[in-house]
Design a protein around this motif. Structure first.
Motif, PDB file in Angstrom:
ATOM      1  N   LEU A 124      29.389  45.804  24.472  1.00 23.60           N
ATOM      2  CA  LEU A 124      30.804  47.652  24.596  1.00 23.60           C
ATOM      3  C   LEU A 124      31.453  47.319  25.721  1.00 23.60           C
ATOM      4  CD1 LEU A 124      28.311  50.977  25.147  1.00 23.60           C
ATOM      5  CD2 LEU A 124      29.904  50.233  23.148  1.00 23.60           C
ATOM      6  N   PHE A 125      31.162  46.207  26.399  1.00 26.39           N
ATOM      7  CA  PHE A 125      32.043  45.922  27.213  1.00 26.39           C
ATOM      8  C   PHE A 125      32.856  43.992  27.684  1.00 26.39           C
ATOM      9  CE2 PHE A 125      30.047  50.132  29.104  1.00 26.39           C
ATOM     10  CZ  PHE A 125      31.293  50.405  29.790  1.00 26.39           C
ATOM     11  N   GLY A 126      31.861  44.197  26.508  1.00 27.50           N
ATOM     12  CA  GLY A 126      32.326  41.955  26.608  1.00 27.50           C
ATOM     13  C   GLY A 126      31.117  41.607  27.706  1.00 27.50           C
ATOM     14  N   GLY A 127      30.903  41.992  28.257  1.00 29.95           N
ATOM     15  CA  GLY A 127      29.850  41.804  29.604  1.00 29.95           C
ATOM     16  C   GLY A 127      29.357  42.541  30.192  1.00 29.95           C
ATOM     17  N   SER A 128      28.192  42.145  31.116  1.00 35.46           N
ATOM     18  CA  SER A 128      27.916  43.029  32.271  1.00 35.46           C
ATOM     19  C   SER A 128      27.654  41.584  33.854  1.00 35.46           C
ATOM     20  CB  SER A 128      27.334  43.892  32.218  1.00 35.46           C
ATOM     21  OG  SER A 128      25.543  43.223  31.942  1.00 35.46           O
ATOM     22  N   ARG A 129      27.195  41.997  34.827  1.00 37.74           N
ATOM     23  CA  ARG A 129      26.960  41.408  35.791  1.00 37.74           C
ATOM     24  C   ARG A 129      25.928  42.157  37.244  1.00 37.74           C
ATOM     25  NH1 ARG A 129      28.189  41.772  41.212  1.00 37.74           N
ATOM     26  NH2 ARG A 129      29.548  43.293  40.773  1.00 37.74           N
ATOM     27  N   THR A 130      25.253  40.834  37.053  1.00 39.00           N
ATOM     28  CA  THR A 130      23.818  41.710  37.523  1.00 39.00           C
ATOM     29  C   THR A 130      24.227  41.568  39.700  1.00 39.00           C
ATOM     30  OG1 THR A 130      22.129  40.520  36.177  1.00 39.00           O
ATOM     31  CG2 THR A 130      21.348  41.438  37.974  1.00 39.00           C
ATOM     32  N   VAL A 131      24.159  43.647  38.963  1.00 38.28           N
ATOM     33  CA  VAL A 131      23.944  43.551  41.217  1.00 38.28           C
ATOM     34  C   VAL A 131      23.236  43.022  42.112  1.00 38.28           C
ATOM     35  CG1 VAL A 131      25.026  45.370  42.611  1.00 38.28           C
ATOM     36  CG2 VAL A 131      25.889  44.833  40.050  1.00 38.28           C
ATOM     37  N   ALA A 132      22.119  43.605  41.591  1.00 40.06           N
ATOM     38  CA  ALA A 132      19.941  43.321  41.942  1.00 40.06           C
ATOM     39  C   ALA A 132      19.404  43.406  41.286  1.00 40.06           C
ATOM     40  CB  ALA A 132      20.469  44.476  43.053  1.00 40.06           C
ATOM     41  N   SER A 133      18.160  43.278  41.887  1.00 35.40           N
ATOM     42  CA  SER A 133      17.345  43.382  41.358  1.00 35.40           C
ATOM     43  C   SER A 133      16.071  43.069  41.291  1.00 35.40           C
ATOM     44  CB  SER A 133      17.154  42.183  39.384  1.00 35.40           C
ATOM     45  OG  SER A 133      17.419  41.045  39.956  1.00 35.40           O
ATOM     46  N   ASP A 134      14.898  44.171  41.158  1.00 35.13           N
ATOM     47  CA  ASP A 134      13.551  43.492  41.507  1.00 35.13           C
ATOM     48  C   ASP A 134      12.420  43.508  40.796  1.00 35.13           C
ATOM     49  OD1 ASP A 134      12.776  46.457  40.611  1.00 35.13           O
ATOM     50  OD2 ASP A 134      13.515  47.120  42.585  1.00 35.13           O
ATOM     51  N   ALA A 135      11.052  43.209  41.149  1.00 35.79           N
ATOM     52  CA  ALA A 135      10.169  43.349  39.640  1.00 35.79           C
ATOM     53  C   ALA A 135      10.286  44.221  38.306  1.00 35.79           C
ATOM     54  CB  ALA A 135       8.070  43.513  40.314  1.00 35.79           C
ATOM     55  N   ARG A 136      11.088  45.349  38.627  1.00 39.90           N
ATOM     56  CA  ARG A 136      10.460  46.387  37.908  1.00 39.90           C
ATOM     57  C   ARG A 136      12.492  46.501  37.453  1.00 39.90           C
ATOM     58  NH1 ARG A 136       8.086  51.893  39.988  1.00 39.90           N
ATOM     59  NH2 ARG A 136       8.309  52.308  37.702  1.00 39.90           N
ATOM     60  N   PHE A 137      13.742  46.846  38.321  1.00 40.92           N
ATOM     61  CA  PHE A 137      14.674  47.047  37.707  1.00 40.92           C
ATOM     62  C   PHE A 137      15.419  46.142  38.016  1.00 40.92           C
ATOM     63  CE2 PHE A 137      12.065  51.000  39.159  1.00 40.92           C
ATOM     64  CZ  PHE A 137      12.048  52.152  38.389  1.00 40.92           C
ATOM     65  N   VAL A 138      16.455  46.505  37.573  1.00 44.30           N
ATOM     66  CA  VAL A 138      17.956  45.921  37.400  1.00 44.30           C
ATOM     67  C   VAL A 138      18.919  46.562  37.706  1.00 44.30           C
ATOM     68  CG1 VAL A 138      18.364  45.474  34.933  1.00 44.30           C
ATOM     69  CG2 VAL A 138      19.352  43.939  36.854  1.00 44.30           C
ATOM     70  N   VAL A 139      20.331  46.613  38.349  1.00 41.70           N
ATOM     71  CA  VAL A 139      20.945  47.300  38.642  1.00 41.70           C
ATOM     72  C   VAL A 139      22.326  46.310  38.196  1.00 41.70           C
ATOM     73  CG1 VAL A 139      23.084  48.203  40.202  1.00 41.70           C
ATOM     74  CG2 VAL A 139      20.861  48.100  40.438  1.00 41.70           C
ATOM     75  N   LEU A 140      23.292  47.080  37.041  1.00 40.34           N
ATOM     76  CA  LEU A 140      23.588  45.863  36.215  1.00 40.34           C
ATOM     77  C   LEU A 140      25.812  46.710  36.827  1.00 40.34           C
ATOM     78  CD1 LEU A 140      22.312  45.852  32.846  1.00 40.34           C
ATOM     79  CD2 LEU A 140      22.752  43.788  34.843  1.00 40.34           C
ATOM     80  N   SER A 141      26.706  46.133  36.377  1.00 42.85           N
ATOM     81  CA  SER A 141      28.242  46.705  36.308  1.00 42.85           C
ATOM     82  C   SER A 141      28.869  45.729  35.069  1.00 42.85           C
ATOM     83  CB  SER A 141      28.508  46.459  37.927  1.00 42.85           C
ATOM     84  OG  SER A 141      30.015  46.690  37.944  1.00 42.85           O
ATOM     85  N   ALA A 142      29.356  46.833  34.441  1.00 44.19           N
ATOM     86  CA  ALA A 142      30.295  46.541  33.297  1.00 44.19           C
ATOM     87  C   ALA A 142      31.842  47.439  33.465  1.00 44.19           C
ATOM     88  CB  ALA A 142      29.917  47.236  32.134  1.00 44.19           C
ATOM     89  N   ARG A 143      32.751  45.876  33.583  1.00 40.56           N
ATOM     90  CA  ARG A 143      34.348  46.891  34.009  1.00 40.56           C
ATOM     91  C   ARG A 143      34.890  47.120  32.579  1.00 40.56           C
ATOM     92  NH1 ARG A 143      37.264  46.813  38.319  1.00 40.56           N
ATOM     93  NH2 ARG A 143      35.295  45.049  39.714  1.00 40.56           N
ATOM     94  N   ARG A 144      35.671  48.329  32.358  1.00 45.86           N
ATOM     95  CA  ARG A 144      36.078  48.153  31.247  1.00 45.86           C
ATOM     96  C   ARG A 144      38.208  47.622  31.013  1.00 45.86           C
ATOM     97  NH1 ARG A 144      38.643  53.602  28.283  1.00 45.86           N
ATOM     98  NH2 ARG A 144      39.816  52.823  26.717  1.00 45.86           N
ATOM     99  N   LYS A 145      37.913  46.787  30.130  1.00 43.98           N
ATOM    100  CA  LYS A 145      38.649  45.825  30.244  1.00 43.98           C
ATOM    101  C   LYS A 145      39.947  46.637  30.239  1.00 43.98           C
ATOM    102  CE  LYS A 145      35.901  41.912  29.017  1.00 43.98           C
ATOM    103  NZ  LYS A 145      35.796  40.713  27.780  1.00 43.98           N
ATOM    104  N   ALA A 146      40.967  45.846  30.520  1.00 49.26           N
ATOM    105  CA  ALA A 146      42.639  46.411  30.015  1.00 49.26           C
ATOM    106  C   ALA A 146      43.284  45.645  28.944  1.00 49.26           C
ATOM    107  CB  ALA A 146      43.551  45.714  30.925  1.00 49.26           C
ATOM    108  N   PRO A 147      43.891  46.908  28.273  1.00 43.67           N
ATOM    109  CA  PRO A 147      43.843  45.993  26.716  1.00 43.67           C
ATOM    110  C   PRO A 147      44.987  44.982  26.622  1.00 43.67           C
ATOM    111  CG  PRO A 147      45.743  48.075  27.300  1.00 43.67           C
ATOM    112  CD  PRO A 147      44.142  48.185  28.447  1.00 43.67           C
TER     113      PRO A 147
END
Length: 394
Positions: free
Chosen positions: A369-392
């Protein structure tokens, strides 16, 4: 997903949408229909209770139906002449009921009330409770319907055997009166309860309240996810919220008890917040949480399916902990709908922040959807991901 405005006639309907019971034959759909989840609009417990009611209760009864998923109990009873009040927590289930009444030509008025209502009128002749998975929700439902019961009210619970336990019967007995269960039929059971007018169940424990480490109060109605505590995934998300100092607004999507939105507002009091959920109890909880900690704020509270109520390219930040089940069906359809809706509603440069179980591989969906994402944080069970909508591109 937009509802299909054209009802499908029974003669051409897919067989998995056709319910045949003593009250008639009905075409029923869930709303919205998510092909990847393959959820049917009724189960064997609905058929069991409709068979029983046909033999035991007059067609013209005054009926209260609680927790009906898509109108599978309400539509046949209303078609048979009952005066029905339907109480539910999901605005999507309420829309499914409205569409299914219209699709089957049922013109008898059906009153729809949210699960948070305290205004049930009685006495009614029959109560049908579709047994929820949560004992807290069951107890809250039974406490709310108790004032509508009369000495001759028939009270029935209906559910699949895997969701009816001794603890389920204990809740009926503790709140309403003596309770027994039927034999199983096609892995479904009925619960028979005789209301005891002299029984005092005591004060309701709902909504519950709990405190965060800094003393902030969070209010949770009975049907809210992780009722009465911060779940581990949300805790990781709260520890990794973004800097919003340059943002104008944000959406707490699938807001639950509103704890994420509360933390966003505490960090940036000028941030305009939208709390969005399909659950009446979630929206009620979020309102109460904000009022308990930051009274006087004028935030927006919306009921709806994912980001559907939010305008295109209108928000800077969407934060979500997506559910990965719909009733008893597992899948990624709800998360996918949330992500696609977030991409549509984000301004160019806007951010989607997601937490999920690592095995769900949300990074792959965000990449599409976004062309990629960045891992913000993670632990043994969960991951926090950030994705940014690109400008046209220009």
């Amino acid at each position: 997903m937009d509802p299909d405005p054209t009802p499908t006639p029974p003669a051409t309907a897919s067989q998995d949408r056709v319910l045949t019971v003593p009250q008639g034959t009905f075409v029923l759909r869930v709303h919205p229909e998510r092909p990847r989840l393959q959820v049917r609009a009724w189960d064997a417990a609905d058929e069991y209770v409709l068979d029983h009611v046909h033999l035991a209760v007059p067609d013209a009864a005054r009926v209260l139906v609680v927790g009906d998923r898509a109108g599978a109990v309400t539509v046949p009873l209303a078609a048979a002449g009952a005066t029905v009040t339907a109480v539910g927590d999901s605005v999507l289930a309420q829309e499914a009921l409205r569409l299914n009444l219209a699709a089957n030509g049922v013109t008898a008025p059906v009153q729809q009330l949210p699960s948070t209502t305290d205004a049930l009128e009685g006495p009614v002749d029959l109560v049908v409770v579709k047994v929820p998975r949560s004992l807290a929700m069951l107890e809250d439902q039974l406490r709310r319907i108790r004032p509508a019961l009369g000495p001759d009210t028939v009270v029935l619970g209906a559910g699949m055997t895997r969701h009816i336990h001794t603890s389920t019967l204990d809740v009926f007995a503790a709140v309403l009166g003596p309770t027994t269960t039927s034999l199983a039929r096609r892995k479904a059971r009925l619960i028979h309860c005789v209301p005891d007018p002299d029984l005092d169940p005591g004060p309701s424990p709902f909504p519950t309240r709990y405190e965060l480490q800094d003393g902030a109060t969070v209010v949770s109605h009975a049907d809210v996810f992780s009722q009465g505590r911060v779940d581990a995934g949300t805790r990781l998300l709260l520890d990794n919220l973004p800097d919003t100092s340059a943002m104008t607004n944000a959406v707490d999507l699938g807001c639950g008890d509103g704890v994420v939105g509360l933390r966003l507002a505490q960090a940036n009091p000028g941030l305009q917040l939208v709390f969005l959920d399909e659950s009446h109890m979630a929206i009620g909880s979020a309102r109460a949480t904000m009022a308990a900690n930051l009274p006087g704020r004028e935030d927006t509270y919306l009921l709806g399916d994912g980001m559907d109520p939010v305008a295109d390219a209108s928000v800077d930040l969407v934060v979500v902990n997506p559910p990965f089940h719909d009733d008893h069906a597992m899948g990624d359809a709800i998360a996918w709908h949330m992500f696609t809706g977030a991409r549509r509603a984000l301004r160019p440069g806007g951010t989607l922040l997601v937490v999920g179980n690592r095995h769900l591989a949300y990074h792959a969906k965000l990449a599409r959807l976004f062309g990629g994402s960045r891992t913000v944080a993670s632990d043994a069970r969960f991951v926090v991901l950030s994705a940014r909508r690109k400008a046209p591109r220009r």
